[in-house]
Structures are given as C-alpha cells and as structure tokens.
Design a protein around this motif. Sequence first.
Motif, PDB file in Angstrom:
ATOM      1  N   LEU A  74       0.832  -1.207   0.000  1.00  0.00           N
ATOM      2  CA  LEU A  74       0.000   0.000   0.000  1.00  0.00           C
ATOM      3  C   LEU A  74       0.868   1.259   0.000  1.00  0.00           C
ATOM      4  O   LEU A  74       0.577   2.219  -0.732  1.00  0.00           O
ATOM      5  CB  LEU A  74      -0.926  -0.006   1.219  1.00  0.00           C
ATOM      6  CG  LEU A  74      -2.038  -1.059   1.199  1.00  0.00           C
ATOM      7  CD1 LEU A  74      -2.740  -1.101   2.551  1.00  0.00           C
ATOM      8  CD2 LEU A  74      -3.036  -0.776   0.087  1.00  0.00           C
ATOM      9  N   ALA A  75       1.928   1.246   0.789  1.00  0.00           N
ATOM     10  CA  ALA A  75       2.834   2.395   0.803  1.00  0.00           C
ATOM     11  C   ALA A  75       3.490   2.590  -0.557  1.00  0.00           C
ATOM     12  O   ALA A  75       3.659   3.723  -1.027  1.00  0.00           O
ATOM     13  CB  ALA A  75       3.895   2.211   1.881  1.00  0.00           C
ATOM     14  N   LEU A  76       3.856   1.485  -1.207  1.00  0.00           N
ATOM     15  CA  LEU A  76       4.458   1.563  -2.538  1.00  0.00           C
ATOM     16  C   LEU A  76       3.473   2.160  -3.534  1.00  0.00           C
ATOM     17  O   LEU A  76       3.839   3.017  -4.357  1.00  0.00           O
ATOM     18  CB  LEU A  76       4.901   0.178  -2.992  1.00  0.00           C
ATOM     19  CG  LEU A  76       5.530   0.084  -4.378  1.00  0.00           C
ATOM     20  CD1 LEU A  76       6.818   0.888  -4.446  1.00  0.00           C
ATOM     21  CD2 LEU A  76       5.795  -1.380  -4.746  1.00  0.00           C
ATOM     22  N   ALA A  77       2.216   1.723  -3.464  1.00  0.00           N
ATOM     23  CA  ALA A  77       1.206   2.277  -4.372  1.00  0.00           C
ATOM     24  C   ALA A  77       1.027   3.767  -4.148  1.00  0.00           C
ATOM     25  O   ALA A  77       0.786   4.524  -5.094  1.00  0.00           O
ATOM     26  CB  ALA A  77      -0.118   1.552  -4.176  1.00  0.00           C
ATOM     27  N   GLY A  84      -1.750   1.188  -9.510  1.00  0.00           N
ATOM     28  CA  GLY A  84      -3.069   1.766  -9.312  1.00  0.00           C
ATOM     29  C   GLY A  84      -3.918   1.074  -8.276  1.00  0.00           C
ATOM     30  O   GLY A  84      -4.938   1.621  -7.839  1.00  0.00           O
ATOM     31  N   ALA A  85      -3.527  -0.139  -7.875  1.00  0.00           N
ATOM     32  CA  ALA A  85      -4.324  -0.879  -6.907  1.00  0.00           C
ATOM     33  C   ALA A  85      -3.471  -1.951  -6.269  1.00  0.00           C
ATOM     34  O   ALA A  85      -2.458  -2.385  -6.833  1.00  0.00           O
ATOM     35  CB  ALA A  85      -5.551  -1.499  -7.562  1.00  0.00           C
ATOM     36  N   VAL A  86      -3.911  -2.397  -5.088  1.00  0.00           N
ATOM     37  CA  VAL A  86      -3.228  -3.449  -4.344  1.00  0.00           C
ATOM     38  C   VAL A  86      -4.219  -4.554  -4.029  1.00  0.00           C
ATOM     39  O   VAL A  86      -5.355  -4.290  -3.604  1.00  0.00           O
ATOM     40  CB  VAL A  86      -2.635  -2.902  -3.028  1.00  0.00           C
ATOM     41  CG1 VAL A  86      -2.126  -4.031  -2.139  1.00  0.00           C
ATOM     42  CG2 VAL A  86      -1.521  -1.898  -3.322  1.00  0.00           C
ATOM     43  N   THR A 106      -7.038   2.600   6.580  1.00  0.00           N
ATOM     44  CA  THR A 106      -6.834   3.879   7.248  1.00  0.00           C
ATOM     45  C   THR A 106      -5.578   4.562   6.702  1.00  0.00           C
ATOM     46  O   THR A 106      -4.555   3.923   6.480  1.00  0.00           O
ATOM     47  CB  THR A 106      -6.686   3.675   8.760  1.00  0.00           C
ATOM     48  OG1 THR A 106      -7.880   3.078   9.266  1.00  0.00           O
ATOM     49  CG2 THR A 106      -6.457   5.000   9.468  1.00  0.00           C
ATOM     50  N   GLY A 107      -5.645   5.847   6.491  1.00  0.00           N
ATOM     51  CA  GLY A 107      -4.491   6.571   5.971  1.00  0.00           C
ATOM     52  C   GLY A 107      -4.527   6.645   4.465  1.00  0.00           C
ATOM     53  O   GLY A 107      -5.182   5.847   3.795  1.00  0.00           O
ATOM     54  N   PRO A 108      -3.821   7.593   3.875  1.00  0.00           N
ATOM     55  CA  PRO A 108      -3.877   7.805   2.421  1.00  0.00           C
ATOM     56  C   PRO A 108      -3.568   6.568   1.579  1.00  0.00           C
ATOM     57  O   PRO A 108      -4.287   6.295   0.616  1.00  0.00           O
ATOM     58  CB  PRO A 108      -2.849   8.926   2.195  1.00  0.00           C
ATOM     59  CG  PRO A 108      -2.802   9.655   3.488  1.00  0.00           C
ATOM     60  CD  PRO A 108      -3.004   8.613   4.558  1.00  0.00           C
ATOM     61  N   PRO A 109      -2.521   5.773   1.878  1.00  0.00           N
ATOM     62  CA  PRO A 109      -2.251   4.625   1.004  1.00  0.00           C
ATOM     63  C   PRO A 109      -3.339   3.558   1.051  1.00  0.00           C
ATOM     64  O   PRO A 109      -3.458   2.749   0.129  1.00  0.00           O
ATOM     65  CB  PRO A 109      -0.921   4.077   1.535  1.00  0.00           C
ATOM     66  CG  PRO A 109      -0.312   5.186   2.320  1.00  0.00           C
ATOM     67  CD  PRO A 109      -1.463   5.921   2.902  1.00  0.00           C
ATOM     68  N   GLY A 110      -4.141   3.562   2.137  1.00  0.00           N
ATOM     69  CA  GLY A 110      -5.167   2.541   2.274  1.00  0.00           C
ATOM     70  C   GLY A 110      -6.206   2.566   1.182  1.00  0.00           C
ATOM     71  O   GLY A 110      -6.886   1.563   0.931  1.00  0.00           O
ATOM     72  N   ARG A 111      -6.326   3.696   0.495  1.00  0.00           N
ATOM     73  CA  ARG A 111      -7.320   3.785  -0.571  1.00  0.00           C
ATOM     74  C   ARG A 111      -6.968   2.891  -1.752  1.00  0.00           C
ATOM     75  O   ARG A 111      -7.817   2.625  -2.611  1.00  0.00           O
ATOM     76  CB  ARG A 111      -7.459   5.236  -1.034  1.00  0.00           C
ATOM     77  CG  ARG A 111      -6.276   5.784  -1.821  1.00  0.00           C
ATOM     78  CD  ARG A 111      -6.478   7.265  -2.132  1.00  0.00           C
ATOM     79  NE  ARG A 111      -5.447   7.813  -2.998  1.00  0.00           N
ATOM     80  CZ  ARG A 111      -4.274   8.260  -2.579  1.00  0.00           C
ATOM     81  NH1 ARG A 111      -3.965   8.202  -1.281  1.00  0.00           N
ATOM     82  NH2 ARG A 111      -3.387   8.761  -3.431  1.00  0.00           N
ATOM     83  N   TYR A 112      -5.734   2.421  -1.816  1.00  0.00           N
ATOM     84  CA  TYR A 112      -5.326   1.560  -2.928  1.00  0.00           C
ATOM     85  C   TYR A 112      -5.702   0.099  -2.707  1.00  0.00           C
ATOM     86  O   TYR A 112      -5.557  -0.711  -3.623  1.00  0.00           O
ATOM     87  CB  TYR A 112      -3.817   1.664  -3.165  1.00  0.00           C
ATOM     88  CG  TYR A 112      -3.400   3.010  -3.711  1.00  0.00           C
ATOM     89  CD1 TYR A 112      -3.543   3.294  -5.065  1.00  0.00           C
ATOM     90  CD2 TYR A 112      -2.881   3.988  -2.880  1.00  0.00           C
ATOM     91  CE1 TYR A 112      -3.175   4.529  -5.579  1.00  0.00           C
ATOM     92  CE2 TYR A 112      -2.506   5.224  -3.376  1.00  0.00           C
ATOM     93  CZ  TYR A 112      -2.657   5.496  -4.721  1.00  0.00           C
ATOM     94  OH  TYR A 112      -2.306   6.720  -5.222  1.00  0.00           O
ATOM     95  N   LEU A 113      -6.162  -0.256  -1.530  1.00  0.00           N
ATOM     96  CA  LEU A 113      -6.576  -1.632  -1.281  1.00  0.00           C
ATOM     97  C   LEU A 113      -7.913  -1.866  -1.971  1.00  0.00           C
ATOM     98  O   LEU A 113      -8.927  -1.312  -1.591  1.00  0.00           O
ATOM     99  CB  LEU A 113      -6.700  -1.897   0.225  1.00  0.00           C
ATOM    100  CG  LEU A 113      -7.046  -3.347   0.595  1.00  0.00           C
ATOM    101  CD1 LEU A 113      -5.901  -4.293   0.233  1.00  0.00           C
ATOM    102  CD2 LEU A 113      -7.368  -3.455   2.086  1.00  0.00           C
TER     103      LEU A 113
END
Length: 300
Positions: A74-77, A84-86, A106-113
């Motif tokens: 997620l951090a990498l994304a 674009g997605a994880v 939770t947190g900005p990178p979490g939106r990629y899950l």
Amino acid sequence: MSDAQGLVDAHHHVWDLHVRPQPWLDEPGHEPIRRSFGAHDLRSAATRTIAGRPLTRTVVVQCIASLPETRDLLALAGSDPLIGAVVGWADLTSPAIGDVLDDLRTGPPGRYLRAVRHVVQGESDPHWLQRPDVERGLRAVGERGLGYDVLVRSHQLPQAIRLAERLPELPLVLDHAGKPPIARRELTDWAQQLRTLARHSQVRCKVSGLVTEADHEKWTVDDIRPVWDALLSAFGPDRLMFGSDWPVCVLAGGWNRWAATVEELLDGCSDSEIHAVLAGTATTFYRLTPAPTKEGTACS
C-alpha cells in the motif's frame, strides 16, 4: 499516454528479500527469480507494447500471508504512479477481520486496497473456501466494497464455484485462469469447471500465469491458444483481464515474450474487445483511477 490508450497489467509482484523473506522461492526451479524485485525492475522489463499499448498502470498482488507485506504494498502504491491498486492479504479466519481490513484502509495509502487474496492453492483442505470462518471473513471483504482474488489450482475449481454460488454479491476474479494443466495437455476437466464458474456474473478472470503452467522451455503460442479459446468462450472479452504474473513469468520467457503471445492471441478481436482485455476489465474491477499525467510522474 492516457490509460484509455494504455495497458493495464492486472497481476504482478514485488518483493525485497532483505526486508521480508519469501520462503516459496526456496523451492527448486525458482533460482532465476531468487532475488529482490521492485517496480523499477518491471519498468525495465516491460518494454514491449501490446496492440500498440505501452504499460501505464498495474495491480500489485500479495505473495505471502503477511499484514506487513500488505502495508508495504500500500505504501508503494502511494508513492509510485505506476501502481493503481493493491491486492493484499488479511487473515480471513480471524474474528477481527473487519477491524483488520478497516485498519489497512486507514491513511492515504489505504485507498489503494481494492481486493484481498489468500494462497488457497497451498491449502490441503478441499473445502477451505467453504469453512464458516472463511466465509465470514469473505463477507466482511464484500461489505467493505472490496473484491476477492481466487488463487486455486485446476483441481480446486469446485471450491471457487461453490464460493460464487454462496456469495453472489462478492466480486471475484480468478487468478491465472485457475492454473490449467497445460504441460500435461489435460484441459477437458478444467474447461468444464471453468464454464460452470463463468456462469456466475460476478466472476472475472485473469489471462495470466499460463506460461508457467506450460513447459517452461518449450512452450509455444499453440500450447496457450486452447486455453485462450476456452477463456474467450466462457467469459467473453468483457470479463477477461491481462496480467503478466511478473516476475514469476521470468521462469518461462519473461514479460515481453508473454506480451507478444497475448498480442497474437488477440488477433481477430475488435478494438473494443482488445480494450476490454488490456485495460477496461481491470480498470472497472479494481476501480483504477487515471494515472498521473504530469511530466516525470507517468510511466511511459
């Protein structure tokens, strides 16, 4: 180039062996990929276009049962515009699965899950996906608007079928076409089960991971074509998505050879069908947003 004219790789992996071991790489035959791989390696490897489309977006997929790995992905994304997605991992059997998924998001990178996966192919229980605790976990996945990547071998496809029957509201994508036994040339049972699974409208399928199910040294397009024909007949182009399974595909020719094979298989398809397989289906399933277009941030 915009995603509309680009190529989405719906299935690839990264790992850093200095940070997190990958025990499955210790198995015989994995020597060529027994090193660390990052997104920059994928950029270097994926130089061939498919139907004139260069790689513009990817979906990175978990390898091991590890929440820290998922958080790293997620951090990498969040830092790499190519991703674009994880597809992450969480313990579906845990009574706290809902809280775990909420924490990951939770947190900005979490939106990629966008989806979750478990390596069911490694489970000995022939009814693993039907375990009550697993089904409870999968319901929690669906309730959060996430999909589920189904990783099974061909003899486990009945589990996938029962899953689709029991959870019709859960978006599913079959990884690697259910791993048809291409090298053994025993596709009849696989194709029958595939057709049954494809009758469930919430299921999509990745055209990925096929070359490593064939003879790694001797496979040709003709070995892959019967599988492609079965996939196209069962799912149609609007429910198929291209994936490389990089860097695992290095074991059987690499990213560019697989890309050339897919281009040959797509010969005779319409522009709209080609778009579906190479970008459209993955974009919809994983809810991919447009890649950044600022100079120096987009993958070219």
